[in-house]
Design an enzyme around this catalytic site. Structure first.
Site, PDB file in Angstrom:
ATOM      1  N   ASP A 106      41.176  50.115  58.915  1.00 30.89           N
ATOM      2  CA  ASP A 106      41.276  49.196  60.053  1.00 30.89           C
ATOM      3  C   ASP A 106      40.319  48.021  59.878  1.00 30.89           C
ATOM      4  O   ASP A 106      39.123  48.220  59.671  1.00 30.89           O
ATOM      5  CB  ASP A 106      40.938  49.967  61.329  1.00 30.89           C
ATOM      6  N   GLN A 107      40.831  46.826  59.992  1.00 32.06           N
ATOM      7  CA  GLN A 107      40.060  45.579  59.936  1.00 32.06           C
ATOM      8  C   GLN A 107      39.425  45.317  58.570  1.00 32.06           C
ATOM      9  O   GLN A 107      38.374  44.698  58.469  1.00 32.06           O
ATOM     10  CB  GLN A 107      38.962  45.555  61.022  1.00 32.06           C
TER      11      GLN A 107
ATOM     12  N   CYS B  77      44.906  46.275  67.544  1.00 26.36           N
ATOM     13  CA  CYS B  77      45.179  47.551  66.884  1.00 26.36           C
ATOM     14  C   CYS B  77      46.524  48.147  67.263  1.00 26.36           C
ATOM     15  O   CYS B  77      47.372  48.387  66.413  1.00 26.36           O
ATOM     16  CB  CYS B  77      44.054  48.526  67.238  1.00 26.36           C
TER      17      CYS B  77
ATOM     18  N   HIS C 291      46.451  55.043  67.559  1.00 23.99           N
ATOM     19  CA  HIS C 291      46.359  54.326  68.843  1.00 23.99           C
ATOM     20  C   HIS C 291      47.699  54.295  69.583  1.00 23.99           C
ATOM     21  O   HIS C 291      48.161  53.242  70.011  1.00 23.99           O
ATOM     22  CB  HIS C 291      45.838  52.900  68.625  1.00 23.99           C
TER      23      HIS C 291
END
Length: 249
Positions: A19-20, A59, A109
């Site tokens: 993530d990111q 997200c 998520h």
């Protein structure tokens, strides 16, 4: 009709998500200053899609698009509190129909009551709430949710820690993914598997364990996270015909 022979000839699929992760640091594999030998080796042996972009800077919308192949305007997942409707098919549904064992370890998520979205099994809970607690009040654009931590504090407090909520979560994700890969390797199965392993790092807060932080001396440090996937990738060597994809959201 799928036969047992067809099932055995299908490749196993391992999807590793982070993530990111800053894509500009990976123009041709990891940048030279990054000490990521496993990622470098994978990049040398892999097909890289360098012009692929996330459909949203948030997200939940980005992950819903990854799962469905549809834009947020089609999924209706516009922010991190929007429900991901269970009526929308994901890639896990046709894989299951095709005989795959679909397993998820880690973050996806999903907001709403459906926490599987086609996965047959989930090895961990999610790190973020599945309810609508992060729903913003669009009539008050200056107000922030009290426990929403995406602010400058993530930058000013960057540094080292041996354990945080996020580090502990990723440890759990890796542990269960490696355990399941061992189980797949030990037991002969007529069904191929698709295992999705999804980490929350290098998502903020920007904290790393000291042994990784110290790999980058002061003055040469580029602020980012070190992705550790050695344990998972080594387990794949024991499995026949594994296709591995690494995705950053």
């Amino acid at each position: 009709m799928t036969t047992k022979h067809d099932q055995k000839t299908k490749p196993n699929i391992l999807i590793i998500m982070v993530d990111q992760l800053n894509g500009t640091w990976f123009p041709d594999g990891p940048a030279p200053f990054l000490k990521t030998p496993v990622l470098s080796k994978l990049a040398q042996e892999s097909v890289r899609f360098t012009n692929t972009y996330c459909p949203s800077p948030l997200c939940a919308p980005s992950r819903a698009s990854f799962m469905t192949g549809q834009l947020p305007s089609r999924t209706g997942v516009y922010d991190n509190a929007a429900e991901f409707a269970s009526s929308i098919p994901t890639f896990a549904h046709p894989l299951r129909q095709g005989g795959y064992k679909t397993v998820l370890s880690g973050k996806m998520h999903f907001v709403g009551p459906d926490q599987l979205h086609g996965f047959e099994e989930r090895l961990t809970t999610d790190i973020y709430p599945a309810d609508f607690g992060w729903t913003p009040d669009w009539t008050k654009p200056e107000d922030r949710i009290d426990w929403w931590y995406h602010n400058l504090g993530s930058v000013t407090n960057a540094g080292t820690a041996e354990i945080t909520n996020q580090l502990e979560y990723d440890d759990e994700v890796a542990y269960h993914a490696k355990l399941r890969l061992y189980q797949f390797a030990r037991k002969e199965s007529e069904r191929p598997f698709c295992l999705t392993v999804s980490f929350t790092h290098p998502h903020d807060p920007y904290v790393a364990r000291k042994k990784y932080w110290d790999l980058y001396p002061e003055g040469t440090r580029h602020y980012g996270a070190v992705i550790i996937i050695r344990g998972i990738s080594s387990r794949c060597k024991k499995l026949p015909s594994v296709t591995c994809a690494i995705i950053w959201i």
